[in-house]
Design an enzyme around this catalytic site. Structure first.
Site, PDB file in Angstrom:
ATOM      1  N   GLU A 287       0.708  -1.311   0.079  1.00  0.00           N
ATOM      2  CA  GLU A 287       0.019  -0.030   0.123  1.00  0.00           C
ATOM      3  C   GLU A 287       0.774   1.358   0.035  1.00  0.00           C
ATOM      4  OE1 GLU A 287      -2.674  -0.626   3.438  1.00  0.00           O
ATOM      5  OE2 GLU A 287      -3.903  -2.300   2.407  1.00  0.00           O
TER       6      GLU A 287
ATOM      7  N   GLU B 163      -5.883 -11.039  -1.313  1.00  0.00           N
ATOM      8  CA  GLU B 163      -6.897 -10.809   0.083  1.00  0.00           C
ATOM      9  C   GLU B 163      -8.321 -10.650  -0.236  1.00  0.00           C
ATOM     10  OE1 GLU B 163      -5.517  -7.470   2.306  1.00  0.00           O
ATOM     11  OE2 GLU B 163      -3.470  -7.852   1.901  1.00  0.00           O
TER      12      GLU B 163
HETATM   13  C1  GLA Z   1      -4.904  -4.378   4.297  1.00  0.00           C
HETATM   14  C2  GLA Z   1      -3.814  -5.252   4.837  1.00  0.00           C
HETATM   15  C3  GLA Z   1      -4.224  -6.642   5.203  1.00  0.00           C
HETATM   16  C4  GLA Z   1      -5.381  -6.457   6.269  1.00  0.00           C
HETATM   17  C5  GLA Z   1      -6.396  -5.914   5.814  1.00  0.00           C
HETATM   18  C6  GLA Z   1      -7.591  -5.593   6.618  1.00  0.00           C
HETATM   19  O1  GLA Z   1      -5.531  -5.240   3.208  1.00  0.00           O
HETATM   20  O2  GLA Z   1      -2.973  -5.479   3.454  1.00  0.00           O
HETATM   21  O3  GLA Z   1      -3.043  -6.996   6.061  1.00  0.00           O
HETATM   22  O4  GLA Z   1      -4.821  -5.513   7.385  1.00  0.00           O
HETATM   23  O5  GLA Z   1      -5.971  -4.500   5.291  1.00  0.00           O
HETATM   24  O6  GLA Z   1      -7.529  -6.711   7.591  1.00  0.00           O
END
Ligand code: GLA
Length: 331
Positions: free
Chosen positions: A134, A241
């Site tokens: 990020e 994710e």
């Molecule tokens: C982001 C992070 C993850 C997690 C999510 C929320 O996407 O990359 O590690 O913290 O937020 O759970």
């Protein structure tokens, strides 16, 4: 007679890995379920900087070790998450002994020490690392996210981190990972960042598309365009994710105890279309990780509304396959 439930990951065995984000408690409670359906796991939190090195030089590897040992014992792959991020990183990292901002030299030496120790410890056991998470800003008029890493090291921190990770484990695949990755403006910023890292010779092997999506968006076309754009850099793509919230982000309703029939149906259709798309790009996509394992546990139960249940996966709260499961394994 109950229908035999096939393994989720087996349905994709010659295409890409199927992963789940886990924590040690989940492995204790549902180890067998996870082993049956997933051939990759990621620590949801237990490999983040604050968990591994809460104080300078004091490493706490118990939980991370347990996750890696579990995976190695069962022949499951591990995605490492994450080395450099602006969240869940302790303040000491960015400060010198008197509490003032750390010098570039000090911060780089800490980064190298952390990466050497963590990546080195699991060398050969973690097939891919989210090296930087990020780093791109969401607001359209800014490119890089304003973080202590950027303030103290400048943009160079990304190149440095990738080089350090590569030195610590030359076999591990190294990823840049981000969310809102299908938004056209952010997508171009991510593309340009990774392209410029590659031009500088950085060992970046892949882009992680987080995939925190919902049952209404992003559109399949937006996801397709992002996949094509990133894949044009000749890097691997991991969906890192994945979850499909039943609520749009703006929807703050709290009255539901189960998804409505309309929500369930939309989710089934979306899961089907999304996995069809992933199959289309199986030459670029090498791993698809859900940010959880089943609807009994998801971070979305507390985000963006604390305590509101969500049902974002293909297994229900009792670890049973939902209609979405049958749709995605069909292929
Ligand atoms: C982001 C992070 C993850 C997690 C999510 C929320 O996407 O990359 O590690 O913290 O937020 O759970």
């Amino acid at each position: 007679m109950p229908t035999e439930i096939p393994s989720l990951h087996a349905a994709f065995d010659n295409k890409f890995k199927i992963g789940a984000a886990v924590h040690t408690k989940l492995l204790h409670a549902e180890g067998e379920f996870i082993t049956k359906h997933y051939n990759s796991i990621t620590a949801e939190n237990q490999m983040k900087f604050e968990e591994l090195q809460p104080e300078e030089g004091r490493y706490t590897f118990e939980a991370a070790d347990e996750i890696v040992d579990f995976a190695v014992g069962k022949g499951i792959g591990v995605r490492g998450h994450t080395l450099v991020w602006h969240n869940q990183t302790p303040e000491w990292v960015f400060q010198n002994a008197s509490g003032a901002p750390a010098s570039r030299e000090l911060l780089l030496s800490r980064l190298k020490e952390h990466i050497d120790t963590v990546v080195g410890r699991y060398k050969g056991q973690i097939y891919a690392w989210d090296v930087v998470n990020e780093a791109i800003e969401d607001k359209s008029d800014l490119v890089m996210r304003d973080t202590p890493w950027l303030q103290l090291l400048g943009e160079d921190y990304l190149l440095q981190a990738f080089q350090m990770a590569h030195e610590a484990d030359a076999e591990a695949l190294l990823f840049y990972n981000d969310y809102n990755e299908t938004d056209p403006i952010k997508r171009e910023k991510i593309y340009n960042l990774v392209r410029s890292l590659l031009e500088k010779g950085a060992p970046v092997h892949g882009i992680g598309m987080q995939g925190h999506w919902n049952i209404h968006g992003p559109s399949i076309e937006e996801i397709r365009l992002a996949i094509e754009r990133y894949a044009s850099l000749n890097v691997q793509l991991h969906i890192t994710e994945l979850d499909l919230s039943v609520f749009q982000f703006e929807d703050r309703r709290t009255d539901l105890t189960a998804p409505t029939a309309e929500m369930a149906e939309l989710q089934e259709r979306r899961f089907e279309e999304i996995f069809q798309l992933f199959r289309e790009y199986e030459s670029s996509i090498t791993s698809v990780t859900f940010w959880g394992a089943a609807d009994n546990y998801t971070w979305l139960d507390h985000f963006p509304v604390r305590g509101r249940k969500n049902w974002p996966f293909v297994f229900d709260q009792h670890l049973q396959p939902k209609e979405s499961f049958w749709r995605i394994i069909k292929g």
